[in-house]
Design a protein around this motif. Structure first.
Motif, short mmCIF file in Angstrom:
data_model
loop_
_atom_site.label_atom_id
_atom_site.label_comp_id
_atom_site.label_asym_id
_atom_site.label_seq_id
_atom_site.Cartn_x
_atom_site.Cartn_y
_atom_site.Cartn_z
N GLY A 280 2.35 4.73 -5.62
CA GLY A 280 2.99 3.43 -5.50
C GLY A 280 2.08 2.43 -4.83
O GLY A 280 0.87 2.41 -5.05
N SER A 281 2.65 1.62 -3.96
CA SER A 281 1.90 0.53 -3.36
C SER A 281 0.97 1.00 -2.24
O SER A 281 0.09 0.27 -1.82
CB SER A 281 2.88 -0.51 -2.79
OG SER A 281 3.76 0.09 -1.86
N GLY A 282 1.17 2.20 -1.73
CA GLY A 282 0.32 2.66 -0.64
C GLY A 282 0.43 4.15 -0.45
O GLY A 282 1.09 4.86 -1.21
N ALA A 283 -0.27 4.65 0.56
CA ALA A 283 -0.27 6.09 0.82
C ALA A 283 0.03 6.33 2.30
O ALA A 283 -0.54 7.21 2.93
CB ALA A 283 -1.64 6.66 0.45
N GLU A 284 0.94 5.56 2.84
CA GLU A 284 1.21 5.58 4.27
C GLU A 284 1.67 6.94 4.77
O GLU A 284 1.35 7.35 5.88
CB GLU A 284 2.27 4.52 4.61
CG GLU A 284 2.56 4.40 6.09
CD GLU A 284 3.56 3.30 6.41
OE1 GLU A 284 3.74 3.01 7.60
OE2 GLU A 284 4.15 2.74 5.47
N PHE A 285 2.42 7.66 3.94
CA PHE A 285 3.02 8.91 4.40
C PHE A 285 2.43 10.16 3.75
O PHE A 285 3.04 11.22 3.76
CB PHE A 285 4.54 8.87 4.15
CG PHE A 285 5.24 7.74 4.84
CD1 PHE A 285 5.24 7.64 6.22
CD2 PHE A 285 5.89 6.76 4.11
CE1 PHE A 285 5.88 6.59 6.87
CE2 PHE A 285 6.54 5.70 4.74
CZ PHE A 285 6.54 5.62 6.12
N LEU A 286 1.23 10.04 3.18
CA LEU A 286 0.60 11.21 2.58
C LEU A 286 0.51 12.35 3.59
O LEU A 286 0.11 12.14 4.74
CB LEU A 286 -0.82 10.87 2.12
CG LEU A 286 -1.03 10.29 0.72
CD1 LEU A 286 -2.52 10.19 0.45
CD2 LEU A 286 -0.35 11.13 -0.34
N CYS A 287 0.86 13.56 3.16
CA CYS A 287 0.86 14.69 4.07
C CYS A 287 0.55 15.96 3.30
O CYS A 287 1.15 16.23 2.26
CB CYS A 287 2.23 14.81 4.76
SG CYS A 287 2.36 16.13 5.98
N VAL A 288 -0.41 16.75 3.81
CA VAL A 288 -0.72 18.06 3.24
C VAL A 288 -0.83 19.03 4.40
O VAL A 288 -1.44 18.72 5.43
CB VAL A 288 -2.01 18.04 2.39
CG1 VAL A 288 -3.19 17.50 3.18
CG2 VAL A 288 -2.32 19.42 1.84
N SER A 289 -0.24 20.21 4.26
CA SER A 289 -0.24 21.18 5.37
C SER A 289 -0.28 22.60 4.83
O SER A 289 0.31 22.91 3.80
CB SER A 289 0.99 20.99 6.25
OG SER A 289 2.18 21.29 5.52
N TRP A 290 -0.98 23.47 5.56
CA TRP A 290 -1.08 24.88 5.22
C TRP A 290 0.04 25.67 5.88
O TRP A 290 0.40 25.40 7.03
CB TRP A 290 -2.41 25.45 5.68
CG TRP A 290 -3.60 25.02 4.87
CD1 TRP A 290 -4.46 24.01 5.17
CD2 TRP A 290 -4.04 25.57 3.63
NE1 TRP A 290 -5.43 23.91 4.20
CE2 TRP A 290 -5.20 24.87 3.24
CE3 TRP A 290 -3.58 26.61 2.81
CZ2 TRP A 290 -5.90 25.15 2.07
CZ3 TRP A 290 -4.28 26.90 1.65
CH2 TRP A 290 -5.42 26.18 1.28
N ALA A 291 0.56 26.66 5.17
CA ALA A 291 1.55 27.57 5.75
C ALA A 291 0.86 28.47 6.76
O ALA A 291 -0.11 29.14 6.43
CB ALA A 291 2.20 28.40 4.65
N PRO A 292 1.33 28.51 8.00
CA PRO A 292 0.68 29.36 9.00
C PRO A 292 1.00 30.85 8.84
O PRO A 292 0.28 31.69 9.37
CB PRO A 292 1.24 28.82 10.33
CG PRO A 292 2.55 28.24 9.97
CD PRO A 292 2.40 27.69 8.58
N ALA A 293 2.08 31.17 8.12
CA ALA A 293 2.50 32.57 8.03
C ALA A 293 2.63 33.05 6.59
O ALA A 293 3.29 34.05 6.32
CB ALA A 293 3.84 32.75 8.76
N LEU A 294 2.00 32.33 5.65
CA LEU A 294 2.06 32.72 4.24
C LEU A 294 0.69 32.41 3.63
O LEU A 294 0.35 31.26 3.37
CB LEU A 294 3.15 31.94 3.52
CG LEU A 294 3.58 32.44 2.13
CD1 LEU A 294 4.08 33.87 2.19
CD2 LEU A 294 4.65 31.53 1.55
N GLU A 295 -0.09 33.43 3.42
CA GLU A 295 -1.49 33.27 3.01
C GLU A 295 -1.64 32.47 1.72
O GLU A 295 -1.02 32.77 0.70
CB GLU A 295 -2.12 34.66 2.82
CG GLU A 295 -3.60 34.63 2.50
CD GLU A 295 -4.44 34.14 3.66
OE1 GLU A 295 -5.54 33.59 3.40
OE2 GLU A 295 -4.01 34.30 4.82
N GLY A 296 -2.46 31.41 1.77
CA GLY A 296 -2.81 30.66 0.58
C GLY A 296 -1.82 29.62 0.12
O GLY A 296 -2.03 28.97 -0.90
N TYR A 297 -0.74 29.39 0.86
CA TYR A 297 0.27 28.42 0.45
C TYR A 297 0.09 27.12 1.23
O TYR A 297 -0.25 27.13 2.42
CB TYR A 297 1.68 28.95 0.70
CG TYR A 297 2.19 29.89 -0.36
CD1 TYR A 297 3.24 29.53 -1.20
CD2 TYR A 297 1.63 31.15 -0.53
CE1 TYR A 297 3.71 30.39 -2.18
CE2 TYR A 297 2.08 32.03 -1.51
CZ TYR A 297 3.13 31.64 -2.33
OH TYR A 297 3.59 32.50 -3.30
#
Length: 380
Positions: A280-297
């Motif tokens: 959309g108009s911006g990327a203010e809330f972009l978020c990516v996170s790794w699962a700490p207790a599930l390998e590779g997710y």
């Protein structure tokens, strides 16, 4: 209503647990605090943004699942008010302190969590920084090293480490390279000496506080329109695991996901295109996170009212489209009173011990806790 009803019916088979909660004001952060508490904070431009420490619902504190339960079962344990928007909040390890940041400048606010006989989160000090031009605000990370430290900055050439309690400066970047003034989208401690810095352009750098003039850059992301924004997510390994052995994910506002092994930064570990709507108009809330207790997710959000979960274990660097293993759509059906646009997910985070449990929040003030059903034939 029909779409919402359909989603609720699907929830009976898609989720092991689903809890919903309505905050008084939307939050753009969900931070785990000691004692399995959760911190949230308002980001409105007016004065009086609440900082709250919540006691999670019982389902998050036990190993047993309790089924669908859309009750207001988060409990407010203590709280305080910030006169400025709170864009980031980090607990300071081994202390009862919090550090927050947000516009209109790069200064940090330090807070004292309540004592046993008080339910108030009190402001105790401010860490002033060199004023910056524009509307950037300081990204922050904390660690308890030789003393409780906070890593903070809004631009690549202005990153500092400050001792929280004494407010003594411990480190300042001495970057002389070109583009050193690029805006940061995130930063992290890899250990007490190594820093990970990500620019909004996707530039990823490693810094060592013992060598202030040195900066190691990872392979650059593909060139794209200047309007494209990037964020990063670093995976925190189990206690005793070498942090640098964990991949770093970079997510763009076009939905491109790049994984990098910090032991070999000269090439991509994987590169895929995620199934998200056009930016959309911006990327203010972009978020990516790794699962700490599930390998590779990992999980991504910030494009619409959904959270996408991916299994990265079969990914390569071909740039193909990746299929999510699960999409949480609950916020998309929770518009305030059914009026206005669909809410936008502002942040998500994983439970620290429960492998498939996530918390997510949206621009309508909704806060969800959910544990998706693993499809038959899948492990994890």
């Amino acid at each position: 209503m029909e779409a919402a009803d359909e989603w609720l019916l699907q929830s009976l088979r898609l989720y092991r647990d689903l809890h919903t909660f309505e905050l008084q004001a939307p939050t753009r952060l969900i931070e785990w605090a000691p004692g399995n508490r959760v911190c949230v904070a308002g980001y409105g431009q007016s004065h009086g943004n609440e900082i709250l420490q919540l006691i999670p619902p019982p389902t998050l504190l036990t190993k047993e699942t309790q089924g669908l339960c859309p009750e207001r079962d988060f409990k407010v344990e203590c709280g305080g008010f910030s006169e400025r928007p709170v864009y980031s909040l980090k607990c300071v390890p081994d202390t009862s302190l919090l550090v927050t940041s947000g516009p209109p400048d790069n200064s940090l606010q330090v807070w004292q969590m309540s004592a046993e006989d008080s339910d108030v989160i009190k402001s105790v000090s401010t860490i002033a920084t060199e004023n910056d031009t524009g509307k950037s605000w300081a990204k922050i990370a904390t660690i308890s090293a030789r003393a409780p430290w906070v890593l903070h900055g809004s631009r690549l050439d202005r990153v500092q480490i400050t001792e929280v309690e004494s407010r003594k400066n411990v480190y300042t970047t001495g970057i002389q390279a070109s583009r050193g003034s690029e805006e940061l989208s995130g930063l992290a401690f890899l250990d007490c000496n190594t820093l990970l810095l990500c620019c909004a352009t996707g530039r990823l750098c490693l810094a060592d506080i013992r060598q202030p003039q040195r900066l190691t850059e990872a392979t650059a992301v593909p060139s794209a329109p200047c309007s494209e924004q990037w964020c990063m997510g670093s995976r925190h390994g189990a206690q005793g695991l070498e942090t640098s052995s964990q991949p770093v994910a970079r997510l763009s506002s076009r939905g491109l996901l790049i994984l990098t092994d910090l032991r070999k930064t000269s090439e991509f570990l994987a590169s895929v295109k995620t199934r998200v709507p056009s930016p959309g108009s911006g990327a203010e809330f972009l978020c990516v996170s790794w699962a700490p207790a599930l390998e590779g997710y990992l999980a991504i959000s910030g494009f619409d009212g959904t959270v996408h979960v991916y299994d990265t274990q079969s990914w390569d660097s071909s740039g193909r489209e990746a299929e999510p293993v699960f999409i949480h759509k609950g916020h998309a059906f929770g518009g305030a009173g059914g009026s206005g646009d669909s809410p936008l997910v502002t942040v998500h985070t994983w439970h620290l011990q429960k492998p498939r449990t996530l918390l997510s929040a949206a621009s309508d003030g909704s806060l969800h806790v959910w544990d998706w059903v693993q499809p038959c034939g899948k492990c994890g």
